[in-house]
Enzyme design. Structure first.
Site, PDB file in Angstrom:
ATOM      1  N   CYS A  48     -13.839  -1.683   6.486  1.00 50.60           N
ATOM      2  CA  CYS A  48     -12.910  -0.985   5.593  1.00 50.60           C
ATOM      3  C   CYS A  48     -13.601  -0.113   4.537  1.00 50.60           C
ATOM      4  CB  CYS A  48     -11.979  -1.981   4.919  1.00 50.60           C
ATOM      5  SG  CYS A  48     -10.921  -2.830   6.094  1.00 50.60           S
ATOM      6  N   CYS A 101     -15.209  -3.274   0.051  1.00 52.20           N
ATOM      7  CA  CYS A 101     -13.807  -3.527   0.425  1.00 52.20           C
ATOM      8  C   CYS A 101     -13.266  -4.685  -0.398  1.00 52.20           C
ATOM      9  CB  CYS A 101     -13.716  -3.845   1.901  1.00 52.20           C
ATOM     10  SG  CYS A 101     -14.320  -5.500   2.272  1.00 52.20           S
ATOM     11  N   CYS A 106     -16.259  -8.438   6.245  1.00 57.52           N
ATOM     12  CA  CYS A 106     -16.195  -8.755   7.670  1.00 57.52           C
ATOM     13  C   CYS A 106     -16.541  -7.478   8.422  1.00 57.52           C
ATOM     14  CB  CYS A 106     -14.812  -9.294   8.067  1.00 57.52           C
ATOM     15  SG  CYS A 106     -13.603  -8.019   8.455  1.00 57.52           S
ATOM     16  N   ARG A 163       0.854  -1.201   0.000  1.00 62.32           N
ATOM     17  CA  ARG A 163       0.000   0.000   0.000  1.00 62.32           C
ATOM     18  C   ARG A 163       0.882   1.240   0.000  1.00 62.32           C
ATOM     19  NH1 ARG A 163      -3.925   0.135   4.959  1.00 62.32           N
ATOM     20  NH2 ARG A 163      -4.961  -1.566   3.872  1.00 62.32           N
ATOM     21  N   LYS A 169      -3.400   1.609  14.931  1.00 70.03           N
ATOM     22  CA  LYS A 169      -3.423   2.499  13.759  1.00 70.03           C
ATOM     23  C   LYS A 169      -4.043   3.840  14.110  1.00 70.03           C
ATOM     24  CE  LYS A 169      -5.907  -0.468  11.344  1.00 70.03           C
ATOM     25  NZ  LYS A 169      -6.883  -1.162  10.443  1.00 70.03           N
ATOM     26  N   CYS A 191      -7.779 -10.769   1.264  1.00 67.77           N
ATOM     27  CA  CYS A 191      -7.799 -10.319   2.651  1.00 67.77           C
ATOM     28  C   CYS A 191      -7.863 -11.495   3.625  1.00 67.77           C
ATOM     29  CB  CYS A 191      -8.990  -9.387   2.893  1.00 67.77           C
ATOM     30  SG  CYS A 191      -9.056  -8.874   4.611  1.00 67.77           S
ATOM     31  N   LYS A 220      -5.692   7.544  12.197  1.00 71.18           N
ATOM     32  CA  LYS A 220      -6.135   8.069  10.899  1.00 71.18           C
ATOM     33  C   LYS A 220      -6.627   9.505  11.004  1.00 71.18           C
ATOM     34  CE  LYS A 220      -7.349   3.505   9.213  1.00 71.18           C
ATOM     35  NZ  LYS A 220      -8.393   2.634   8.631  1.00 71.18           N
ATOM     36  N   ARG A 261      -1.526   7.110   9.496  1.00 67.11           N
ATOM     37  CA  ARG A 261      -1.563   6.543   8.140  1.00 67.11           C
ATOM     38  C   ARG A 261      -1.846   7.627   7.100  1.00 67.11           C
ATOM     39  NH1 ARG A 261      -3.955   0.673   8.293  1.00 67.11           N
ATOM     40  NH2 ARG A 261      -2.844  -0.170  10.101  1.00 67.11           N
TER      41      ARG A 261
HETATM   42 FE1  SRM Z   1      -8.941  -1.789   6.401  1.00 66.47          FE
HETATM   43  C1  SRM Z   1      -7.540  -4.353   8.051  1.00 66.47           C
HETATM   44  C2  SRM Z   1      -8.122  -3.200   3.493  1.00 66.47           C
HETATM   45  C3  SRM Z   1      -9.659   1.107   4.887  1.00 66.47           C
HETATM   46  C4  SRM Z   1     -10.659  -0.745   9.209  1.00 66.47           C
HETATM   47  N1  SRM Z   1      -7.924  -3.473   5.887  1.00 66.47           N
HETATM   48  C5  SRM Z   1      -7.388  -4.390   6.735  1.00 66.47           C
HETATM   49  C6  SRM Z   1      -6.538  -5.405   6.011  1.00 66.47           C
HETATM   50  C7  SRM Z   1      -5.140  -4.894   5.972  1.00 66.47           C
HETATM   51  C8  SRM Z   1      -6.622  -6.856   6.489  1.00 66.47           C
HETATM   52  C9  SRM Z   1      -5.602  -7.327   7.497  1.00 66.47           C
HETATM   53  O1  SRM Z   1      -5.388  -6.682   8.527  1.00 66.47           O
HETATM   54  O2  SRM Z   1      -5.036  -8.401   7.249  1.00 66.47           O
HETATM   55  C10 SRM Z   1      -7.214  -5.309   4.603  1.00 66.47           C
HETATM   56  C11 SRM Z   1      -6.355  -5.692   3.410  1.00 66.47           C
HETATM   57  C12 SRM Z   1      -7.226  -6.331   2.366  1.00 66.47           C
HETATM   58  C13 SRM Z   1      -6.519  -6.677   1.106  1.00 66.47           C
HETATM   59  O3  SRM Z   1      -6.487  -7.853   0.728  1.00 66.47           O
HETATM   60  O4  SRM Z   1      -6.006  -5.784   0.463  1.00 66.47           O
HETATM   61  C14 SRM Z   1      -7.774  -3.907   4.653  1.00 66.47           C
HETATM   62  N2  SRM Z   1      -8.789  -1.145   4.570  1.00 66.47           N
HETATM   63  C15 SRM Z   1      -8.530  -1.904   3.470  1.00 66.47           C
HETATM   64  C16 SRM Z   1      -8.776  -1.136   2.189  1.00 66.47           C
HETATM   65  C17 SRM Z   1      -7.822  -1.500   1.058  1.00 66.47           C
HETATM   66  C18 SRM Z   1     -10.235  -1.358   1.778  1.00 66.47           C
HETATM   67  C19 SRM Z   1     -10.584  -0.938   0.388  1.00 66.47           C
HETATM   68  O5  SRM Z   1     -11.157  -1.814  -0.280  1.00 66.47           O
HETATM   69  O6  SRM Z   1     -10.343   0.184  -0.026  1.00 66.47           O
HETATM   70  C20 SRM Z   1      -8.648   0.301   2.722  1.00 66.47           C
HETATM   71  C21 SRM Z   1      -7.247   0.834   2.653  1.00 66.47           C
HETATM   72  C22 SRM Z   1      -7.179   2.238   3.135  1.00 66.47           C
HETATM   73  C23 SRM Z   1      -5.853   2.901   2.934  1.00 66.47           C
HETATM   74  O7  SRM Z   1      -5.521   3.162   1.789  1.00 66.47           O
HETATM   75  O8  SRM Z   1      -5.170   3.188   3.909  1.00 66.47           O
HETATM   76  C24 SRM Z   1      -9.061   0.103   4.172  1.00 66.47           C
HETATM   77  N3  SRM Z   1      -9.895  -0.111   6.991  1.00 66.47           N
HETATM   78  C25 SRM Z   1     -10.187   0.936   6.165  1.00 66.47           C
HETATM   79  C26 SRM Z   1     -11.139   1.801   6.779  1.00 66.47           C
HETATM   80  C27 SRM Z   1     -11.778   3.040   6.150  1.00 66.47           C
HETATM   81  C28 SRM Z   1     -11.036   4.287   6.475  1.00 66.47           C
HETATM   82  O9  SRM Z   1      -9.997   4.271   7.122  1.00 66.47           O
HETATM   83  O10 SRM Z   1     -11.516   5.337   6.065  1.00 66.47           O
HETATM   84  C29 SRM Z   1     -11.427   1.258   8.019  1.00 66.47           C
HETATM   85  C30 SRM Z   1     -12.477   1.797   9.034  1.00 66.47           C
HETATM   86  C31 SRM Z   1     -12.041   3.018   9.742  1.00 66.47           C
HETATM   87  C32 SRM Z   1     -11.260   2.659  10.976  1.00 66.47           C
HETATM   88  O11 SRM Z   1     -10.054   2.475  10.876  1.00 66.47           O
HETATM   89  O12 SRM Z   1     -11.881   2.530  12.032  1.00 66.47           O
HETATM   90  C33 SRM Z   1     -10.636   0.056   8.146  1.00 66.47           C
HETATM   91  N4  SRM Z   1      -9.030  -2.452   8.368  1.00 66.47           N
HETATM   92  C34 SRM Z   1      -9.844  -1.922   9.336  1.00 66.47           C
HETATM   93  C35 SRM Z   1      -9.736  -2.742  10.510  1.00 66.47           C
HETATM   94  C36 SRM Z   1     -10.477  -2.516  11.840  1.00 66.47           C
HETATM   95  C37 SRM Z   1      -9.778  -1.503  12.690  1.00 66.47           C
HETATM   96  C38 SRM Z   1     -10.365  -1.385  14.067  1.00 66.47           C
HETATM   97  O13 SRM Z   1     -10.221  -0.334  14.672  1.00 66.47           O
HETATM   98  O14 SRM Z   1     -10.941  -2.346  14.569  1.00 66.47           O
HETATM   99  C39 SRM Z   1      -8.842  -3.793  10.190  1.00 66.47           C
HETATM  100  C40 SRM Z   1      -8.398  -4.924  11.122  1.00 66.47           C
HETATM  101  C41 SRM Z   1      -7.443  -4.494  12.185  1.00 66.47           C
HETATM  102  O15 SRM Z   1      -6.890  -3.400  12.160  1.00 66.47           O
HETATM  103  O16 SRM Z   1      -7.259  -5.313  13.094  1.00 66.47           O
HETATM  104  C42 SRM Z   1      -8.436  -3.579   8.842  1.00 66.47           C
HETATM  105 FE1  SF4 Z   2     -10.827  -7.448   4.826  1.00 66.59          FE
HETATM  106 FE2  SF4 Z   2     -12.797  -7.072   6.531  1.00 66.59          FE
HETATM  107 FE3  SF4 Z   2     -11.399  -4.989   5.666  1.00 66.59          FE
HETATM  108 FE4  SF4 Z   2     -13.041  -6.200   4.032  1.00 66.59          FE
HETATM  109  S1  SF4 Z   2     -13.635  -5.135   5.917  1.00 66.59           S
HETATM  110  S2  SF4 Z   2     -10.926  -5.642   3.566  1.00 66.59           S
HETATM  111  S3  SF4 Z   2     -12.911  -8.290   4.674  1.00 66.59           S
HETATM  112  S4  SF4 Z   2     -10.614  -6.619   6.915  1.00 66.59           S
END
Ligand code: SRM
Ligand code: SF4
Length: 568
Positions: A481, A432, A477, A71, A211, A438, A213, A140
């Site tokens: 995201c 997502c 899930c 990323r 993390k 993922c 943001k 980030r």
């Molecule tokens: Fe996310 C984890 C993809 C935006 C909340 N996110 C992941 C991971 C890295 C899975 C992992 O930990 O193994 C995913 C990778 C999937 C893959 O195969 O590529 C993933 N997140 C994404 C992306 C690519 C989704 C998309 O389709 O666009 C986004 C990348 C953003 C970026 O460029 O930086 C993405 N993730 C978000 C957002 C939206 C936002 O930030 O505006 C959220 C919700 C906002 C937040 O952070 O609360 C988000 N991602 C999570 C979480 C839950 C965090 C939490 O506080 O519980 C995880 C899991 C974790 O961190 O344990 C996670």
């Molecule tokens: Fe993966 Fe869940 Fe984030 Fe979708 S919402 S990219 S399934 S961690």
């Protein structure tokens, strides 16, 4: 001897022992094995990369097929055509030939082999971008309204976004040593000390508990979903002058339904800061989370829980203490508008921007459409600045009025659907990544949403709702995201083939939705949504949005109204 010292989460020990994010990544890069070990997987996130495996090919008896997701960090989503083309080249030569525009204005490459990781990261740095701090327990990618305008307010916001990204970036030299040196590696300071041992003043040895943001937005245009960030900066401006920012804190989406202590939260309004204060106040907030966030249980380690547990008043006092002086109260301004910047927009300097809607941000070529080839051709012809939106789409900037038709024709020649060809529901949707890359996905998302929308478009037209704007977001899930928990409608993967349906959020992003139905099988999702839409059509009051209607009537009444409403 008994001790009351808290038991830190295992990731804390990994960070502590890593010598500022080095771990044994360097040694493992020399090793021909196709994957990294457990501790380094955690550290690699700070370098912008995740170890994944192809979940479609699991269970085939030949073990996991490992690869890396990479990323980029692109503050405010602003990059050049050359940088964009370089990403397309990387995805075609070293990746799996697809690329993802993310929900935070960045780009993800998928399917990079461990043996190609160093070359890929080095190349991204050669083109003037970085992957450092795109992931991991640090600040980030900073989001900002991407619209290009001849307007001092937007320019100042975009500059601030960039300045924050620099001010809050990790200082460790590990990144440079690992990815941008030759085999011998770069030697460190005289006397054996590593430079980074003395230059991580903001983060310290263990970085943040989780993390972090940030986003910069406008009251009239909350396209960056300010309320879902750890810090949201709402730009307060009058007559073209930025007076300062209403700072909102403690937003976040992630939840684990089985753990009641976890839940999505919207950020709360904390204080008004002037342009002179803003970066130092952001640093103070980050330091409060660094020192007081939960380092024992990663499930509740996000700053949103600290703000919730302390209450906004105590949190603000602590920020004032770290900052060193009291802060002013927020102005009454709040979010009241939203623009996805899709289609043609006048920049106000004689040039135009074209926002291209990219379904779920996925760039690929196939027999039906050559999206990547079309984007390459547009970049080659116009060399335009590119801006990524926080809705997984992209904007071509600085197009002369006389070139507008040609740009569209190039896209059409590659069978790329133009923004104006999308239905409103598809335009306002996001999914997502989920399967197959993922590691946390429970269900499909990006691969499933287009089909669900196919099933919705006809009934929506029959209901006469085809011009209504409402957000539909899907995730594989509950981690959130695609920011599902503040959208009008959301489909969230809960168990194999089963989803939770949420309703009642807002396009403005300032209201959380609620669970309408749980464990809905994939096959009946469209039917359930059509019921909600039919109830909305039959019972809405003047000017009421879909989310507003669902919020007003509540779950039980909505279900009854959906049952009773005539379906198309
Ligand atoms: Fe996310 C984890 C993809 C935006 C909340 N996110 C992941 C991971 C890295 C899975 C992992 O930990 O193994 C995913 C990778 C999937 C893959 O195969 O590529 C993933 N997140 C994404 C992306 C690519 C989704 C998309 O389709 O666009 C986004 C990348 C953003 C970026 O460029 O930086 C993405 N993730 C978000 C957002 C939206 C936002 O930030 O505006 C959220 C919700 C906002 C937040 O952070 O609360 C988000 N991602 C999570 C979480 C839950 C965090 C939490 O506080 O519980 C995880 C899991 C974790 O961190 O344990 C996670
Ligand atoms: Fe993966 Fe869940 Fe984030 Fe979708 S919402 S990219 S399934 S961690």
């Amino acid at each position: 001897m008994a001790t009351d010292a808290p038991k830190l989460s295992p990731v804390e020990s990994i960070k502590q022992a890593s010598e500022h994010l080095r771990g044994t990544i360097g040694q493992e890069l020399q090793d021909p094995v196709d994957h990294f070990d457990k501790d380094n997987i955690q550290l690699l996130k700070f370098h912008g990369t995740y170890q994944q495996d192809d979940r479609d090919s699991r269970g085939g008896g030949s073990g996991k097929t490992y690869s890396m997701m990479l990323r980029c960090r692109i503050p405010g989503g602003i990059l050049s055509s050359d940088q964009f083309i370089a990403h397309l080249d990387l995805c075609d030569t070293l990746g799996n030939a697809t690329m993802k525009l993310t929900t935070r204005q960045t780009i993800q490459l998928h399917g990079i082999l461990k043996s190609d990781l160093k070359a890929t990261i080095a190349r991204i740095n050669q083109i003037g971008l970085s992957t450092l701090a795109a992931c991991g327990d640090v600040n980030r990618n900073v989001m900002c309204c991407p619209a290009k305008r001849n307007d001092p307010v937007r320019k100042q916001m975009q500059q601030l976004c960039y300045d924050i990204a620099i001010a809050l970036a990790p200082q460790t030299k590990a990144y440079h040593e690992l990815w941008m040196t030759d085999e011998s590696g770069e030697k460190t300071l005289v006397g054996g000390a590593r430079e980074s041992d003395v230059v991580e003043p903001l983060y310290g040895a263990t970085y943040l508990p989780r993390k972090f943001k940030m986003a910069v937005g406008l009251p009239e245009d909350n396209c960056v979903d300010l309320y879902t960030n750890d810090i949201g900066l709402l730009t307060i401006h009058r007559d073209g002058e930025v007076l300062g920012y209403n700072v909102i804190v403690g937003g976040g989406m992630g939840t684990t339904p089985s753990a009641q202590k976890t839940h999505p939260l919207l950020a709360q309004r904390m204080a008004f800061v002037t342009p002179d204060q803003v970066i130092d106040v952001c640093k103070a907030i980050l330091m409060v989370q660094r020192d007081h966030g939960n380092r024992e249980d990663r499930k509740v380690a996000r700053m949103k829980y600290l703000v919730e547990n302390w209450g906004i008043e105590k949190f603000r006092s602590m920020v004032e203490e770290y900052y060193g002086s009291p802060l002013a109260d927020c102005t009454p301004d709040d979010v009241h508008g939203f623009d996805d910047h899709i289609g043609w927009q006048d920049q106000g300097d004689g040039l135009w921007s074209y926002g291209l809607n990219v379904e779920n941000g996925r760039l690929y070529d196939n027999d039906q459409r050559q999206l990547k080839a079309g984007l390459r051709a547009v970049c080659a012809r116009f060399n335009s600045e590119i801006r990524l939106t926080s809705h997984q789409s992209m904007i071509f900037c600085d197009i002369r009025p006389e070139d507008r038709d040609e740009l569209l024709q190039i896209l059409r020649d590659h069978q790329v659907p133009l923004s104006e060809d999308f239905s409103e529901i598809r335009r306002w949707s996001m999914a997502c990544v989920a399967l197959p890359t993922c590691g946390l996905a429970i269900t499909e998302s990006e691969r499933a949403l287009p089909g669900i929308i196919d099933d919705l478009e006809g009934p929506i037209a029959k209901l006469g709702l085809q011009r209504d704007q409402f957000t539909l977001r899907m995730t594989g899930c509950p981690n959130g995201c695609a920011r599902p928990y503040n959208s009008d409608l959301a489909i969230v993967g809960k168990a194999k083939g089963k989803y939770t349906l949420f309703v009642g959020g807002a396009l403005l992003g300032n209201r959380l939705n609620y669970i309408y139905k749980d464990l809905v099988p994939h096959e009946t999702i469209a039917q359930e949504i059509i019921g909600v839409l039919a109830a909305y059509k039959a019972n809405r009051v003047d000017g009421e949005t879909l989310g507003g209607f669902c919020d007003r009537v509540g779950r039980d009444q909505l279900e009854a109204l959906a049952d009773a409403a005539p379906k198309p």
